[in-house]
Design a protein around this motif. Structure first.
Motif, PDB file in Angstrom:
ATOM      1  N   VAL A  82       2.504   5.823  -0.559  1.00 52.99           N
ATOM      2  CA  VAL A  82       1.709   5.133   0.460  1.00 52.99           C
ATOM      3  C   VAL A  82       2.411   5.291   1.806  1.00 52.99           C
ATOM      4  CG1 VAL A  82       0.809   2.908   1.240  1.00 52.99           C
ATOM      5  CG2 VAL A  82       0.762   3.498  -1.197  1.00 52.99           C
ATOM      6  N   LEU A  83       1.672   5.737   2.812  1.00 52.25           N
ATOM      7  CA  LEU A  83       2.237   5.975   4.127  1.00 52.25           C
ATOM      8  C   LEU A  83       1.983   4.799   5.056  1.00 52.25           C
ATOM      9  CD1 LEU A  83       1.090   9.678   4.566  1.00 52.25           C
ATOM     10  CD2 LEU A  83       3.305   8.836   3.744  1.00 52.25           C
ATOM     11  N   PHE A  84       2.951   4.532   5.920  1.00 47.33           N
ATOM     12  CA  PHE A  84       2.843   3.489   6.933  1.00 47.33           C
ATOM     13  C   PHE A  84       2.931   4.144   8.301  1.00 47.33           C
ATOM     14  CE2 PHE A  84       4.301   1.243   3.237  1.00 47.33           C
ATOM     15  CZ  PHE A  84       3.754  -0.017   3.329  1.00 47.33           C
ATOM     16  N   ASP A  85       2.182   3.620   9.279  1.00 47.84           N
ATOM     17  CA  ASP A  85       2.285   4.153  10.632  1.00 47.84           C
ATOM     18  C   ASP A  85       3.431   3.459  11.362  1.00 47.84           C
ATOM     19  OD1 ASP A  85       1.330   1.662  11.584  1.00 47.84           O
ATOM     20  OD2 ASP A  85      -0.673   2.421  12.039  1.00 47.84           O
ATOM     21  N   ALA A  86       3.630   3.802  12.624  1.00 47.94           N
ATOM     22  CA  ALA A  86       4.743   3.265  13.409  1.00 47.94           C
ATOM     23  C   ALA A  86       4.636   1.751  13.599  1.00 47.94           C
ATOM     24  CB  ALA A  86       4.803   3.957  14.771  1.00 47.94           C
ATOM     25  N   ARG A  87       3.430   1.199  13.459  1.00 45.90           N
ATOM     26  CA  ARG A  87       3.239  -0.243  13.625  1.00 45.90           C
ATOM     27  C   ARG A  87       3.288  -0.984  12.287  1.00 45.90           C
ATOM     28  NH1 ARG A  87      -1.907  -0.609  17.405  1.00 45.90           N
ATOM     29  NH2 ARG A  87      -1.718  -2.798  16.815  1.00 45.90           N
ATOM     30  N   GLY A  88       3.643  -0.271  11.206  1.00 48.23           N
ATOM     31  CA  GLY A  88       3.782  -0.909   9.904  1.00 48.23           C
ATOM     32  C   GLY A  88       2.493  -1.074   9.134  1.00 48.23           C
ATOM     33  N   ARG A  89       1.444  -0.369   9.550  1.00 46.60           N
ATOM     34  CA  ARG A  89       0.162  -0.460   8.861  1.00 46.60           C
ATOM     35  C   ARG A  89       0.007   0.684   7.856  1.00 46.60           C
ATOM     36  NH1 ARG A  89      -3.806  -0.502  13.777  1.00 46.60           N
ATOM     37  NH2 ARG A  89      -2.475   1.278  14.088  1.00 46.60           N
ATOM     38  N   VAL A  90      -0.643   0.366   6.761  1.00 50.62           N
ATOM     39  CA  VAL A  90      -0.943   1.377   5.754  1.00 50.62           C
ATOM     40  C   VAL A  90      -2.094   2.243   6.261  1.00 50.62           C
ATOM     41  CG1 VAL A  90      -1.851   1.697   3.420  1.00 50.62           C
ATOM     42  CG2 VAL A  90      -0.131  -0.054   3.849  1.00 50.62           C
ATOM     43  N   ALA A  91      -2.028   3.533   5.969  1.00 50.91           N
ATOM     44  CA  ALA A  91      -3.109   4.450   6.357  1.00 50.91           C
ATOM     45  C   ALA A  91      -4.415   3.994   5.710  1.00 50.91           C
ATOM     46  CB  ALA A  91      -2.763   5.865   5.925  1.00 50.91           C
ATOM     47  N   PRO A  92      -5.524   4.025   6.451  1.00 48.22           N
ATOM     48  CA  PRO A  92      -6.809   3.560   5.904  1.00 48.22           C
ATOM     49  C   PRO A  92      -7.235   4.316   4.648  1.00 48.22           C
ATOM     50  CG  PRO A  92      -7.039   4.140   8.247  1.00 48.22           C
ATOM     51  CD  PRO A  92      -5.634   4.456   7.841  1.00 48.22           C
ATOM     52  N   GLU A  93      -6.817   5.560   4.509  1.00 46.08           N
ATOM     53  CA  GLU A  93      -7.189   6.354   3.337  1.00 46.08           C
ATOM     54  C   GLU A  93      -6.627   5.784   2.053  1.00 46.08           C
ATOM     55  OE1 GLU A  93      -4.973   8.304   5.809  1.00 46.08           O
ATOM     56  OE2 GLU A  93      -6.757   7.847   6.956  1.00 46.08           O
ATOM     57  N   ALA A  94      -5.597   4.969   2.142  1.00 43.54           N
ATOM     58  CA  ALA A  94      -4.955   4.393   0.959  1.00 43.54           C
ATOM     59  C   ALA A  94      -5.711   3.184   0.423  1.00 43.54           C
ATOM     60  CB  ALA A  94      -3.501   4.012   1.254  1.00 43.54           C
ATOM     61  N   LEU A  95      -6.680   2.672   1.190  1.00 41.69           N
ATOM     62  CA  LEU A  95      -7.400   1.474   0.749  1.00 41.69           C
ATOM     63  C   LEU A  95      -8.292   1.763  -0.449  1.00 41.69           C
ATOM     64  CD1 LEU A  95      -8.384  -0.174   4.129  1.00 41.69           C
ATOM     65  CD2 LEU A  95      -6.774  -1.051   2.447  1.00 41.69           C
TER      66      LEU A  95
END
Length: 97
Positions: A82-95
């Protein structure tokens, strides 16, 4: 919390595939009468060594909630890809779903 609701929550939790996440609200929407807070409560009350993927549940803002297991949760998610962006959010594709 009613046993039937708890069972619904845990059934959905068990169905989240590796490398994917869902939110407290999405789980609640898949139950009869659940709310995001009740989902969080059910997760907090899980017994030790339960084997369910609690760490695959995140907030509606696609972040790991602040709680004592947050570091472990993030580590487990990263280990599953699972990837996180620089702001600590999970990529929407992982939902999921």
């Amino acid at each position: 919390m009613k046993a039937a609701l708890r069972e619904q929550i845990l059934t959905v939790l068990a169905a989240i595939p590796p490398g994917r996440v869902t939110t407290y609200g999405r789980i609640a929407a898949m139950t009869e009468g659940g709310t995001p807070r009740l989902v969080a409560r059910a997760l907090r009350e899980l017994p030790d060594n339960h084997g369910l993927p609690w760490y695959r549940v995140i907030t509606a803002s696609r972040r790991v909630a602040e709680h004592p297991g947050a570091i472990e949760q993030r580590e487990r998610l990263v280990a599953e890809g699972v990837l996180f962006d620089a702001r600590g959010r999970v990529a929407p594709e992982a939902l999921w779903p």
